[in-house]
Motif scaffolding. Structure first.
Motif, short mmCIF file in Angstrom:
data_model
loop_
_atom_site.label_atom_id
_atom_site.label_comp_id
_atom_site.label_asym_id
_atom_site.label_seq_id
_atom_site.Cartn_x
_atom_site.Cartn_y
_atom_site.Cartn_z
N GLN A 140 0.62 -1.20 -0.11
CA GLN A 140 -0.01 0.01 -0.02
C GLN A 140 0.98 1.21 -0.01
OE1 GLN A 140 -2.32 0.76 3.42
NE2 GLN A 140 -3.93 1.45 2.15
N ILE A 141 0.93 1.90 -1.02
CA ILE A 141 1.48 3.13 -1.14
C ILE A 141 0.46 4.26 -0.77
CG2 ILE A 141 2.58 5.06 -2.85
CD1 ILE A 141 3.22 2.77 -4.58
N LEU A 142 1.24 5.20 0.24
CA LEU A 142 0.41 6.18 0.84
C LEU A 142 -0.60 6.90 -0.06
CD1 LEU A 142 0.17 7.56 3.59
CD2 LEU A 142 1.72 9.47 2.63
N GLY A 143 -2.01 6.88 0.36
CA GLY A 143 -2.81 7.40 -0.19
C GLY A 143 -3.57 6.50 -1.41
N GLN A 144 -2.72 5.40 -1.67
CA GLN A 144 -3.18 4.55 -2.60
C GLN A 144 -4.10 3.28 -2.36
OE1 GLN A 144 -0.67 4.36 -5.89
NE2 GLN A 144 0.27 6.29 -5.75
N GLN A 145 -4.45 2.49 -3.42
CA GLN A 145 -5.00 1.33 -2.92
C GLN A 145 -4.10 0.37 -2.33
OE1 GLN A 145 -7.28 1.49 -6.50
NE2 GLN A 145 -8.61 -0.25 -5.75
N MET A 146 -4.62 -0.79 -1.91
CA MET A 146 -3.96 -1.83 -1.20
C MET A 146 -3.88 -2.54 -2.32
SD MET A 146 -2.95 -3.42 1.66
CE MET A 146 -4.39 -3.23 2.98
N GLU A 147 -2.64 -3.20 -2.92
CA GLU A 147 -2.46 -4.02 -4.00
C GLU A 147 -1.86 -5.55 -3.73
OE1 GLU A 147 -2.23 -2.00 -7.95
OE2 GLU A 147 -1.11 -0.47 -6.69
N PHE A 148 -2.00 -6.40 -4.31
CA PHE A 148 -1.79 -7.68 -4.30
C PHE A 148 -0.37 -7.83 -4.73
CE2 PHE A 148 -1.76 -12.31 -4.13
CZ PHE A 148 -1.36 -12.71 -5.15
N LEU A 149 0.34 -8.52 -3.94
CA LEU A 149 2.01 -8.91 -4.53
C LEU A 149 2.01 -10.30 -4.71
CD1 LEU A 149 4.21 -6.79 -2.14
CD2 LEU A 149 3.99 -6.44 -4.51
N VAL A 150 1.83 -11.10 -3.86
CA VAL A 150 2.16 -12.81 -4.03
C VAL A 150 1.47 -13.26 -2.99
CG1 VAL A 150 4.01 -12.22 -2.32
CG2 VAL A 150 4.01 -14.06 -4.15
#
Lengths: 113, 116
Positions: free
Chosen positions: A37-47
């Motif tokens: 999760q980059i600040l202010g952005q969406q939570m994104e799947f890595l692995v």
């Protein structure tokens, strides 16, 4: 309730260095995940990881990233070398079954200078 | 590909008032839907989940959500909010991949601010 622990909570490193983020999942869980999760952005799947293997990874999971869980200990995310764009909060999660509830850790904030 | 949209980045509600946080999803199959809450300096916690059956699901702390297939929505509601409900709320979709470990698709989150 069940807890996922993440160590460290915050790490600051210089670009190009290696970093290892540690996750202690819920004890009887079988499936493990990393999200970014980059600040202010969406939570994104890595692995995601099961039975000692990466099952699926996203395009965010660059070649510099690796995961492992040696001998049932910590589930780790290693980044080598780090880049500025790796600065983010990394969340570990675990679940007992494939479609079961995910339990999340509190996140490890990584700052790459 | 699936996606989740939370159109409101921030919602401000007076304590004791009712609440609705909106969530729209896009997915061609049958989704599994969740609402997670993130309190300051804590990990995400599950509020409620929908797999099938009754479209209104009850969660913890008086929260409920209603699934609507026709509207592709899964809005979160609470009849009367408390100051301790201040947090960031995430609507999450799972494709229910039974062939391997699952991946979740998150909305961007809605920050809920409770005014005294």
């Amino acid at each position: 309730g069940p807890k996922v622990l993440q160590i460290p909570s915050h790490q600051i490193i210089d670009m190009g260095q290696m970093v290892t983020l540690n996750c202690d999942p819920v004890s009887n869980h079988l499936y493990f995940y990393w999200y970014k999760q980059i600040l202010g952005q969406q939570m994104e799947f890595l692995v995601n990881f099961y039975n000692g293997k990466v099952m699926e990874k996203s395009k965010l999971f660059k070649d510099q990233f690796s995961v492992e869980r040696p001998d049932g200990s910590y589930f780790t995310l290693k980044i080598q070398p780090t880049a500025l764009e790796d600065s983010a909060v990394y969340f570990c999660a675990s679940s007992l079954v494939v479609t079961g509830q995910l339990y999340f850790g509190e996140g490890s904030k990584l700052t790459v200078l | 590909a699936q996606s989740v949209t939370q159109p409101d980045a921030r919602v401000t509600v007076s304590e004791g008032a009712s609440l609705q946080l909106r969530c729209k999803y896009s997915y061609s199959g049958t989704p599994y839907l969740f609402w997670y809450v993130q309190y300051p300096r804590q990990g995400l916690q599950l509020l409620l989940k929908y797999y099938s059956g009754d479209p209104v699901v009850q969660g913890v702390n008086g929260f409920e959500a209603e699934f609507s297939k026709s509207n592709s929505s899964f809005h979160l509601r609470k009849a009367s909010v408390h100051w301790s409900d201040s947090a960031v709320y995430f609507c999450v979709l799972s494709a229910g991949n039974t062939e391997g470990a699952d991946r979740l698709t998150f909305g961007k989150g809605t920050q809920l601010i409770i005014q005294p």
